[in-house]
Enzyme design. Structure first.
Site, PDB file in Angstrom:
ATOM      1  N   SER A   1      -6.068  -2.985   8.936  1.00 17.91           N
ATOM      2  CA  SER A   1      -4.647  -2.959   9.287  1.00 17.91           C
ATOM      3  C   SER A   1      -4.465  -2.636  10.779  1.00 17.91           C
ATOM      4  CB  SER A   1      -3.954  -1.909   8.403  1.00 17.91           C
ATOM      5  OG  SER A   1      -2.691  -1.593   8.892  1.00 17.91           O
TER       6      SER A   1
ATOM      7  N   ARG B   1       0.835  -1.210   0.000  1.00 15.91           N
ATOM      8  CA  ARG B   1       0.000   0.000   0.000  1.00 15.91           C
ATOM      9  C   ARG B   1       0.862   1.249   0.000  1.00 15.91           C
ATOM     10  NH1 ARG B   1      -3.145  -0.382   5.170  1.00 15.91           N
ATOM     11  NH2 ARG B   1      -3.981   1.631   4.579  1.00 15.91           N
TER      12      ARG B   1
END
Ligand code: URA
Length: 446
Positions: free
Chosen positions: A184, A169
């Site tokens: 996350s 990411r």
């Protein structure tokens, strides 16, 4: 079983994925059966299509299942942690973990490194020579039990899927995506074994969420997913339109934290008062959520008292000793913490009021100076930093010092002072008309 390509197509076309499909995909990410380019395509599909609440819960669960989960039930006491979504000058954890422990909670704090323009607690702690953020599990438990708090980084075996996805990411423009952020953060908090969680969701120019609307959505999703996963949580929306406290930089943030813990700062000291106030408020919410007090005002009283009577400072010293940090550095931080011998001062170009600060730029300046990373393998220079002499709303005289920049000594390749000057000129606005200062804490979601 669908292939990874098929699952990506489904998400690309806006379909809702089932928990089994998400589990299969995340298992594939962890064991290498899903290639990095497929994981990246999936992340981008999620970025554009979003995820429903139940998909976000299933993604969090799948990521949690990718690694080890700590069970801290053998450690007596209620475990409550705090997580910040990231900001500039945000050294709250360094004060809050020992403070909440001094008030009777256990704080199993698993933190991260600097990310983009935002700082990381682990980098700050590591400016204390020897401070070990990689404690093995039994030592982590022992420190938690004996000190009341322990501060570590994510171990190799914890949420490996997040490690992989996070790294992807970071380099593929898919960080600012609510379901991905929520999965996350929460997968890691669930893995560390906390019983409850207070979330400091930052909003403003120095935060990942620039608008209140976005931040509110992130906060709401964090709280909802947390509760569905069985983790009581509360989110506090707080301002990040200026650095928190006066210091930005790894060692200097440790110094500012120690000043608060030692009670050096007078109540009237404007430059650190936001840091102290936010720490007290977050601690009050942790104490309330953990059942140590009956309500938040009672929590504030207790937090104030434990800061004032030196117990939080004592816990901090025990923590540093237990995790191998050099005690002389925290007992004499002004002299012994790493520092540069050169500084430059940026002065107000005219008189007026400080009305705006692009705080992300301040974080980026620190990264440029070496205080943060441009790529994961970079090491950080704990000595560099920025000292802010004024807060938003302050009156300033022309030529008055606004920011002191502790720069690395010139090694043929010192900082570009002209660029620095331009960055400050563009990012900091002094105006003849006063503007309202954003509230430090503006909403609580539970
Ligand atoms: N912190 C995390 O751990 N993950 C994110 O995605 C953003 C902030």
């Amino acid at each position: 079983m669908l292939t990874p390509a098929h699952l990506i197509q489904l998400k690309r076309d806006g379909e809702e994925l089932s928990p089994e499909q998400l589990l299969q995909f995340i298992q594939g990410v962890s064991n290498g059966q899903v290639a990095d380019y497929q994981a990246t395509a999936f992340l981008m599909a999620v970025y554009f299509q979003g995820m429903s609440l139940s998909e976000t819960v299933a993604l969090t669960d799948a990521m949690l299942a990718s690694g080890e989960r700590y069970d801290l039930s053998a450690v007596p006491g209620t475990k409550v942690d705090k997580h910040s979504t990231g900001g500039v000058g945000d050294k709250v954890s360094l004060i809050l973990a020992p403070l909440a422990a001094a008030c009777g909670l256990k704080v199993p704090m698993m933190s991260g490194r600097g990310l983009g323009h935002s700082g990381g607690t682990l980098d700050k702690l590591e400016s204390i020579t020897g401070f070990d953020v990689h404690l093995p599990r039994d030592r982590f438990e022992q420190v938690l039990r004996e000190v009341g708090c322990a501060m570590i980084g994510q171990s190799k075996s914890m949420v490996p899927a997040d490690k992989k996805l996070y790294a992807l990411r970071d380099v593929t423009g898919t960080v600012e995506c609510i379901p991905l952020i929520v999965a996350s953060i929460l997968s890691k908090k669930l893995a560390e074994g906390t019983n409850a969680l207070v979330l400091d969701v930052k909003v403003g120019s120095g935060a990942f969420m620039k608008s209140r609307e976005q931040a509110r959505k992130l906060a709401r999703t964090l709280v909802q997913v947390s509760k569905k996963m069985g983790l009581p949580a509360r989110a506090i929306l707080t301002d990040m339109n200026q650095p928190l406290g006066y210091a930005v930089g790894n060692a200097i943030e440790v110094l500012e934290s120690i000043e608060i813990l030692r009670g050096d700062k007078a109540e009237s000291d404007r430059c650190s008062s936001d840091l102290k106030e936010l720490t007290i408020q977050l601690c009050a919410h942790m104490l309330d959520l953990g059942g140590v007090v009956k309500n938040v005002p009672e929590g504030r009283k207790l937090a104030h008292a434990r800061l004032q009577d030196g117990s939080a400072w004592e816990v901090f010293q025990k923590l540093v000793r237990a995790q191998g940090g050099a005690m002389e550095q925290i007992l004499e931080p002004e002299r012994k913490l790493p520092q540069t011998s050169s500084a430059v001062i940026w002065k107000a170009p005219k008189r007026g009021y400080l009305v705006k600060m692009d705080t992300e730029v301040m974080g980026r300046i620190l990264v440029e100076l070496g205080g943060g990373r441009k790529k994961a393998s970079d090491s950080v220079d704990p000595r560099v930093g920025l000292i802010f002499h004024k807060k938003l709303g302050s009156r300033v005289a022309s030529g008055e010092p606004m920011v002191t920049v502790n720069v690395p000594e010139k090694r043929g390749n010192g900082p570009d002072l002209e660029l620095l000057e331009r960055q400050f000129q563009e990012a900091i606005e002094v105006s003849s008309t006063r503007k309202p200062v954003p509230k430090l804490i503006f909403e609580v979601l539970s």
